[in-house]
Scaffold this motif. Sequence first.
Motif, PDB file in Angstrom:
ATOM      1  N   UNK A  32      -9.878  -6.693  -3.885  1.00  0.00           N
ATOM      2  CA  UNK A  32      -9.398  -5.867  -4.982  1.00  0.00           C
ATOM      3  C   UNK A  32      -9.342  -4.422  -4.515  1.00  0.00           C
ATOM      4  N   UNK A  33      -8.629  -3.597  -5.274  1.00  0.00           N
ATOM      5  CA  UNK A  33      -8.618  -2.169  -4.988  1.00  0.00           C
ATOM      6  C   UNK A  33      -7.359  -1.635  -4.357  1.00  0.00           C
ATOM      7  N   UNK A  34      -6.398  -2.495  -4.049  1.00  0.00           N
ATOM      8  CA  UNK A  34      -5.158  -2.007  -3.478  1.00  0.00           C
ATOM      9  C   UNK A  34      -4.328  -1.247  -4.494  1.00  0.00           C
ATOM     10  N   UNK A  35      -3.249  -0.634  -4.014  1.00  0.00           N
ATOM     11  CA  UNK A  35      -2.378   0.095  -4.916  1.00  0.00           C
ATOM     12  C   UNK A  35      -1.441   1.019  -4.173  1.00  0.00           C
ATOM     13  N   UNK A  36      -0.829   1.925  -4.936  1.00  0.00           N
ATOM     14  CA  UNK A  36       0.106   2.897  -4.393  1.00  0.00           C
ATOM     15  C   UNK A  36      -0.574   4.265  -4.353  1.00  0.00           C
ATOM     16  N   UNK A  37      -0.493   4.921  -3.208  1.00  0.00           N
ATOM     17  CA  UNK A  37      -1.125   6.227  -3.052  1.00  0.00           C
ATOM     18  C   UNK A  37      -0.233   7.110  -2.181  1.00  0.00           C
ATOM     19  N   UNK A  63      -1.472  -6.725   7.448  1.00  0.00           N
ATOM     20  CA  UNK A  63      -0.201  -7.248   7.918  1.00  0.00           C
ATOM     21  C   UNK A  63       0.934  -6.555   7.176  1.00  0.00           C
ATOM     22  N   UNK A  64       1.781  -5.884   7.940  1.00  0.00           N
ATOM     23  CA  UNK A  64       2.966  -5.234   7.386  1.00  0.00           C
ATOM     24  C   UNK A  64       4.144  -6.193   7.500  1.00  0.00           C
ATOM     25  N   UNK A  65       5.152  -6.018   6.664  1.00  0.00           N
ATOM     26  CA  UNK A  65       6.321  -6.912   6.718  1.00  0.00           C
ATOM     27  C   UNK A  65       6.938  -6.955   8.117  1.00  0.00           C
ATOM     28  N   UNK A  66       7.173  -8.150   8.612  1.00  0.00           N
ATOM     29  CA  UNK A  66       7.795  -8.318   9.913  1.00  0.00           C
ATOM     30  C   UNK A  66       6.880  -8.115  11.095  1.00  0.00           C
ATOM     31  N   UNK A  67       5.602  -7.867  10.837  1.00  0.00           N
ATOM     32  CA  UNK A  67       4.642  -7.632  11.919  1.00  0.00           C
ATOM     33  C   UNK A  67       3.533  -8.671  11.893  1.00  0.00           C
ATOM     34  N   UNK A  80       1.665   6.764   5.827  1.00  0.00           N
ATOM     35  CA  UNK A  80       2.652   5.723   5.494  1.00  0.00           C
ATOM     36  C   UNK A  80       2.544   4.489   6.393  1.00  0.00           C
ATOM     37  N   UNK A  81       2.159   4.669   7.630  1.00  0.00           N
ATOM     38  CA  UNK A  81       2.026   3.525   8.545  1.00  0.00           C
ATOM     39  C   UNK A  81       0.828   2.641   8.236  1.00  0.00           C
ATOM     40  N   UNK A  82      -0.010   3.049   7.288  1.00  0.00           N
ATOM     41  CA  UNK A  82      -1.105   2.188   6.826  1.00  0.00           C
ATOM     42  C   UNK A  82      -0.626   1.188   5.779  1.00  0.00           C
ATOM     43  N   UNK A  83       0.623   1.326   5.341  1.00  0.00           N
ATOM     44  CA  UNK A  83       1.163   0.402   4.350  1.00  0.00           C
ATOM     45  C   UNK A  83       1.165  -1.024   4.886  1.00  0.00           C
ATOM     46  N   UNK A  84       0.525  -1.918   4.143  1.00  0.00           N
ATOM     47  CA  UNK A  84       0.395  -3.314   4.566  1.00  0.00           C
ATOM     48  C   UNK A  84      -0.342  -4.093   3.488  1.00  0.00           C
ATOM     49  N   UNK A  85      -0.387  -5.397   3.672  1.00  0.00           N
ATOM     50  CA  UNK A  85      -1.270  -6.220   2.859  1.00  0.00           C
ATOM     51  C   UNK A  85      -2.580  -6.343   3.622  1.00  0.00           C
ATOM     52  N   UNK A 102      -5.555 -11.384   0.019  1.00  0.00           N
ATOM     53  CA  UNK A 102      -4.979 -10.095   0.363  1.00  0.00           C
ATOM     54  C   UNK A 102      -4.723  -9.210  -0.841  1.00  0.00           C
ATOM     55  N   UNK A 103      -4.658  -7.901  -0.575  1.00  0.00           N
ATOM     56  CA  UNK A 103      -4.321  -6.927  -1.586  1.00  0.00           C
ATOM     57  C   UNK A 103      -3.368  -5.909  -0.961  1.00  0.00           C
ATOM     58  N   UNK A 104      -2.331  -5.522  -1.695  1.00  0.00           N
ATOM     59  CA  UNK A 104      -1.287  -4.660  -1.156  1.00  0.00           C
ATOM     60  C   UNK A 104      -1.689  -3.190  -1.229  1.00  0.00           C
ATOM     61  N   UNK A 105      -1.501  -2.503  -0.112  1.00  0.00           N
ATOM     62  CA  UNK A 105      -1.687  -1.057  -0.041  1.00  0.00           C
ATOM     63  C   UNK A 105      -0.359  -0.441   0.372  1.00  0.00           C
ATOM     64  N   UNK A 106       0.132   0.486  -0.448  1.00  0.00           N
ATOM     65  CA  UNK A 106       1.384   1.167  -0.154  1.00  0.00           C
ATOM     66  C   UNK A 106       1.131   2.667  -0.151  1.00  0.00           C
TER      67      UNK A 106
END
Length: 123
Positions: free
Chosen positions: A7-12, A39-43, A87-92, A116-120
């Motif tokens: 828990x705790x992910x979100x947009x920042x 894990x970022x999309x495509x990586x 921004x490069x920390x964006x991932x699940x 997983x939890x999404x961080x953007x």
Amino acid sequence: QALLSESGGGLVQAGGSLRLSCAVSGRASRTYTRAWFRQAPGKEREFVAAISWSGTTNYADSVKGRFTISRDNAKNTMALQMNSLKPEDTARYYCAADDRTPPRLRPRDYEFWGQGTQVTVSS
């Protein structure tokens, strides 16, 4: 049954902070090593940080000095404090657990996983 729940992910915004938490139960609660991966999309899924039962920590070079991993063995929880986000920390972000010691850095070395939890992080 082993269960890990993040828990705790979100947009920042870039430069901001987030704190991720992971509740550990079942078989996973008796594991020695806990870790965070992302894990970022495509990586591929990549190592972020790990902590042993006694509190010894390992960090990926990309997050050293910005992220802090911790665990509370009595409460069967773990956390990842993320500061100075980029921004490069964006991932699940996934929490993981395993019995092997010392802590490993490869996803395949971990038996138990959360969903997983999404961080953007916006620029």
